[in-house]
Design a protein around this motif. Structure first.
Motif, PDB file in Angstrom:
ATOM      1  N   ALA A   3      -4.481   8.161  -4.174  1.00 58.15           N
ATOM      2  CA  ALA A   3      -3.234   7.456  -3.881  1.00 58.15           C
ATOM      3  C   ALA A   3      -2.949   6.404  -4.942  1.00 58.15           C
ATOM      4  CB  ALA A   3      -3.308   6.813  -2.501  1.00 58.15           C
ATOM      5  N   ASN A   4      -3.990   5.714  -5.420  1.00 59.67           N
ATOM      6  CA  ASN A   4      -3.807   4.725  -6.483  1.00 59.67           C
ATOM      7  C   ASN A   4      -3.316   5.394  -7.765  1.00 59.67           C
ATOM      8  OD1 ASN A   4      -4.632   2.699  -4.805  1.00 59.67           O
ATOM      9  ND2 ASN A   4      -6.637   2.455  -5.721  1.00 59.67           N
ATOM     10  N   ALA A   5      -3.869   6.549  -8.081  1.00 60.14           N
ATOM     11  CA  ALA A   5      -3.459   7.277  -9.285  1.00 60.14           C
ATOM     12  C   ALA A   5      -2.019   7.758  -9.146  1.00 60.14           C
ATOM     13  CB  ALA A   5      -4.386   8.450  -9.542  1.00 60.14           C
ATOM     14  N   ASP A   6      -1.646   8.224  -7.968  1.00 65.14           N
ATOM     15  CA  ASP A   6      -0.270   8.674  -7.744  1.00 65.14           C
ATOM     16  C   ASP A   6       0.710   7.514  -7.898  1.00 65.14           C
ATOM     17  OD1 ASP A   6      -1.185  11.226  -7.236  1.00 65.14           O
ATOM     18  OD2 ASP A   6      -1.081  11.023  -5.052  1.00 65.14           O
ATOM     19  N   LEU A   7       0.365   6.369  -7.314  1.00 68.82           N
ATOM     20  CA  LEU A   7       1.227   5.195  -7.425  1.00 68.82           C
ATOM     21  C   LEU A   7       1.321   4.747  -8.881  1.00 68.82           C
ATOM     22  CD1 LEU A   7       2.939   2.959  -6.175  1.00 68.82           C
ATOM     23  CD2 LEU A   7       0.828   1.686  -5.764  1.00 68.82           C
ATOM     24  N   SER A   8       0.206   4.728  -9.583  1.00 71.38           N
ATOM     25  CA  SER A   8       0.200   4.337 -10.994  1.00 71.38           C
ATOM     26  C   SER A   8       1.095   5.237 -11.825  1.00 71.38           C
ATOM     27  CB  SER A   8      -1.220   4.397 -11.554  1.00 71.38           C
ATOM     28  OG  SER A   8      -2.035   3.478 -10.905  1.00 71.38           O
ATOM     29  N   ASP A   9       0.969   6.534 -11.640  1.00 70.68           N
ATOM     30  CA  ASP A   9       1.801   7.494 -12.380  1.00 70.68           C
ATOM     31  C   ASP A   9       3.272   7.288 -12.066  1.00 70.68           C
ATOM     32  OD1 ASP A   9      -0.461   8.592 -13.500  1.00 70.68           O
ATOM     33  OD2 ASP A   9      -0.543  10.280 -12.081  1.00 70.68           O
ATOM     34  N   ARG A  57      -1.751  -4.844 -11.914  1.00 72.86           N
ATOM     35  CA  ARG A  57      -2.833  -4.259 -11.117  1.00 72.86           C
ATOM     36  C   ARG A  57      -2.361  -3.004 -10.390  1.00 72.86           C
ATOM     37  NH1 ARG A  57      -4.483  -8.254  -7.199  1.00 72.86           N
ATOM     38  NH2 ARG A  57      -2.858  -9.620  -7.945  1.00 72.86           N
ATOM     39  N   LEU A  58      -1.143  -3.020  -9.867  1.00 74.96           N
ATOM     40  CA  LEU A  58      -0.600  -1.822  -9.208  1.00 74.96           C
ATOM     41  C   LEU A  58      -0.491  -0.663 -10.186  1.00 74.96           C
ATOM     42  CD1 LEU A  58       2.320  -3.236  -7.036  1.00 74.96           C
ATOM     43  CD2 LEU A  58       0.160  -2.293  -6.214  1.00 74.96           C
ATOM     44  N   GLU A  59       0.058  -0.950 -11.353  1.00 82.37           N
ATOM     45  CA  GLU A  59       0.278   0.107 -12.339  1.00 82.37           C
ATOM     46  C   GLU A  59      -1.034   0.660 -12.888  1.00 82.37           C
ATOM     47  OE1 GLU A  59       2.086  -0.032 -16.571  1.00 82.37           O
ATOM     48  OE2 GLU A  59       3.763   0.041 -15.159  1.00 82.37           O
ATOM     49  N   GLN A  60      -2.047  -0.163 -12.941  1.00 80.84           N
ATOM     50  CA  GLN A  60      -3.341   0.287 -13.445  1.00 80.84           C
ATOM     51  C   GLN A  60      -4.226   0.854 -12.345  1.00 80.84           C
ATOM     52  OE1 GLN A  60      -4.853  -3.175 -15.457  1.00 80.84           O
ATOM     53  NE2 GLN A  60      -3.655  -2.778 -17.294  1.00 80.84           N
ATOM     54  N   GLY A  61      -3.739   0.881 -11.114  1.00 78.34           N
ATOM     55  CA  GLY A  61      -4.507   1.447 -10.016  1.00 78.34           C
ATOM     56  C   GLY A  61      -5.655   0.575  -9.569  1.00 78.34           C
ATOM     57  N   ARG A  62      -5.556  -0.733  -9.806  1.00 81.20           N
ATOM     58  CA  ARG A  62      -6.639  -1.645  -9.444  1.00 81.20           C
ATOM     59  C   ARG A  62      -6.366  -2.403  -8.157  1.00 81.20           C
ATOM     60  NH1 ARG A  62      -7.624  -5.857 -13.087  1.00 81.20           N
ATOM     61  NH2 ARG A  62      -5.520  -5.771 -13.869  1.00 81.20           N
ATOM     62  N   HIS A  63      -5.434  -1.962  -7.350  1.00 82.62           N
ATOM     63  CA  HIS A  63      -5.132  -2.633  -6.091  1.00 82.62           C
ATOM     64  C   HIS A  63      -5.317  -1.636  -4.961  1.00 82.62           C
ATOM     65  CE1 HIS A  63      -3.188  -5.214  -3.176  1.00 82.62           C
ATOM     66  NE2 HIS A  63      -3.221  -6.165  -4.079  1.00 82.62           N
TER      67      HIS A  63
END
Length: 67
Positions: A3-9, A57-63
């Protein structure tokens, strides 16, 4: 983690595909000083009303739990 990767992309794609004029960001020498095609992270954060650090942080998937 997917989900973090999807949001980042999604965030990266949207930021890259939005030009400053469409977002209402106008600067006298906007084209001359730009190194990126789309919006800068700072511009997206300002438009969204969040801190640059939070958006990064959101864009890098760190949240883990974005609001």
């Amino acid at each position: 983690m997917a989900a973090n990767a999807d949001l980042s992309d999604f965030l990266r794609t949207c930021r890259a595909n939005t030009n400053p004029e469409t977002a209402g960001i106008v600067a006298p020498d906007a084209a001359a000083g730009r190194r990126v095609r789309g919006l800068r992270r700072e511009e997206v954060a300002q438009l969204a009303g969040v801190s640059v650090d939070y958006y990064t942080r959101l864009e890098q998937g760190r949240h883990s739990t974005p609001s």
